[in-house]
Design an enzyme around this catalytic site. Sequence first.
Site, PDB file in Angstrom:
ATOM      1  CG  ASP A  47      -0.257  -0.077   2.527  1.00  0.00           C
ATOM      2  OD1 ASP A  47       0.961   0.173   2.573  1.00  0.00           O
ATOM      3  OD2 ASP A  47      -0.914  -0.367   3.540  1.00  0.00           O
TER       4      ASP A  47
ATOM      5  CG  ASP B  86      -5.982  -5.397   2.062  1.00  0.00           C
ATOM      6  OD1 ASP B  86      -5.605  -5.053   3.195  1.00  0.00           O
ATOM      7  OD2 ASP B  86      -6.555  -4.614   1.276  1.00  0.00           O
TER       8      ASP B  86
ATOM      9  CB  CYS C 190     -11.902 -26.929   8.542  1.00  0.00           C
ATOM     10  SG  CYS C 190     -10.423 -25.916   8.310  1.00  0.00           S
TER      11      CYS C 190
ATOM     12  CB  CYS D 112      -6.751 -25.609   8.753  1.00  0.00           C
ATOM     13  SG  CYS D 112      -7.483 -25.478  10.406  1.00  0.00           S
TER      14      CYS D 112
ATOM     15  CB  CYS E 257     -10.072 -28.272  11.706  1.00  0.00           C
ATOM     16  SG  CYS E 257     -10.780 -26.630  11.951  1.00  0.00           S
TER      17      CYS E 257
ATOM     18  CG  HIS F  60      -9.678 -22.313  11.504  1.00  0.00           C
ATOM     19  ND1 HIS F  60     -10.266 -23.427  10.945  1.00  0.00           N
ATOM     20  CD2 HIS F  60     -10.672 -21.378  11.603  1.00  0.00           C
ATOM     21  CE1 HIS F  60     -11.557 -23.186  10.741  1.00  0.00           C
ATOM     22  NE2 HIS F  60     -11.825 -21.954  11.133  1.00  0.00           N
TER      23      HIS F  60
END
Length: 376
Positions: free
Chosen positions: A93, A267, A305, A307, A310, A336
């Site tokens: 940015d 974002d 999930c 990840c 999880c 996660h």
Amino acid sequence: MTEKFSFQLHARSGKARAGTIHTPRGEIRTPAFMPVGTAATVKAMLPGSVRQTGADILLGNTYHLMLRPTAERIDRLGGLHKFMNWERPILTDSGGFQVMSLSSLRKMSEDGVTFKSHIDGSKHHLTPERSMEIQRLLGSDIVMCFDECPALPAERDEIARSMRMSMRWAGRSREAFGDRPGHALFGIQQGGLDEQLRGESADALKAIGFEGYAVGGLAVGEGQKAMFEVLDFAPDQLPEDKPRYLMGVGKPDDIVGAVKRGIDMMDCVLPSRSGRTGQVFTRRGVVNIKNARHQDDPRPLDEACSCPACSNYSRAYLHHVFRSQEIISSMLLTWHNLHYFQEIMQQMRAAIAVDDFAGFERQFHAERALGDIEPV
């Protein structure tokens, strides 16, 4: 691998678009969510782990990096990609938003902004030209124009004055950016909630010409309803054949609503920041892991999930390490959340590819309406 920056649209479903941004450092699948690596790191995550969640691109903060460790130091050390061990695309940015929100005693003029660092009180002068120089030293692939982001609500005259100055700064940014093959400069549309001012801003940016266009000045406290009302017209004011980036958004339902209205990139610090404070995003809404209801729960956060949090840990364990202020809590919950956000992006890309964004959206909202699973 491409040597140029380009954007290719593959499919549409209503106003939702799926495509690919080609850069010398790799492809970015759109719609894309960019995790925020404020100080050259996504907090609590290794770069390889961020990539494993499905992220194609990260965001770095010009304001924070110019103050510490400085853009000049990063340049001497081989540029931001090497410095933070992320070889894929990076968007930086311009520093404008942080100057407005973080620094004290700022003084604005047509030339730029003079401000005091929030770290040590040192004085700095940021102009469109200096912002382009800093981002060149960092070596980012996508560079943002220097602009002013006015806080809402504000009087229309003030929003118009600010927007027109930002458009003059956009012209100076374009000139200072120069010819940098493989790198892209994005213009930023301003104009608050006003359709006419947004249109004037879009026309000014198109006259200058950019590789991509951002919708700026939203997600600054105006609320989701007002933001969606602007997104009902703002993306349509921007070129069809260039990426459209909504800055600083957002929650999962903000992201889905933005893509529905023609946005390609977003974002937000939310998934990582929320992970550190025990707030977890799941298909069935938000889970607060610090609540006592989780302390004896052997089930995962979300059984669908994949990840690490999880797949390998129970709610009881995640509750325990959060309450104990263990570092692994921030690591697992951030992973996660980022995984879930990238999963939404992948599902939207797949739905757009078969022209069924409406079907995805119905299922997304229906699952969230169920609320969290019943306590044990």
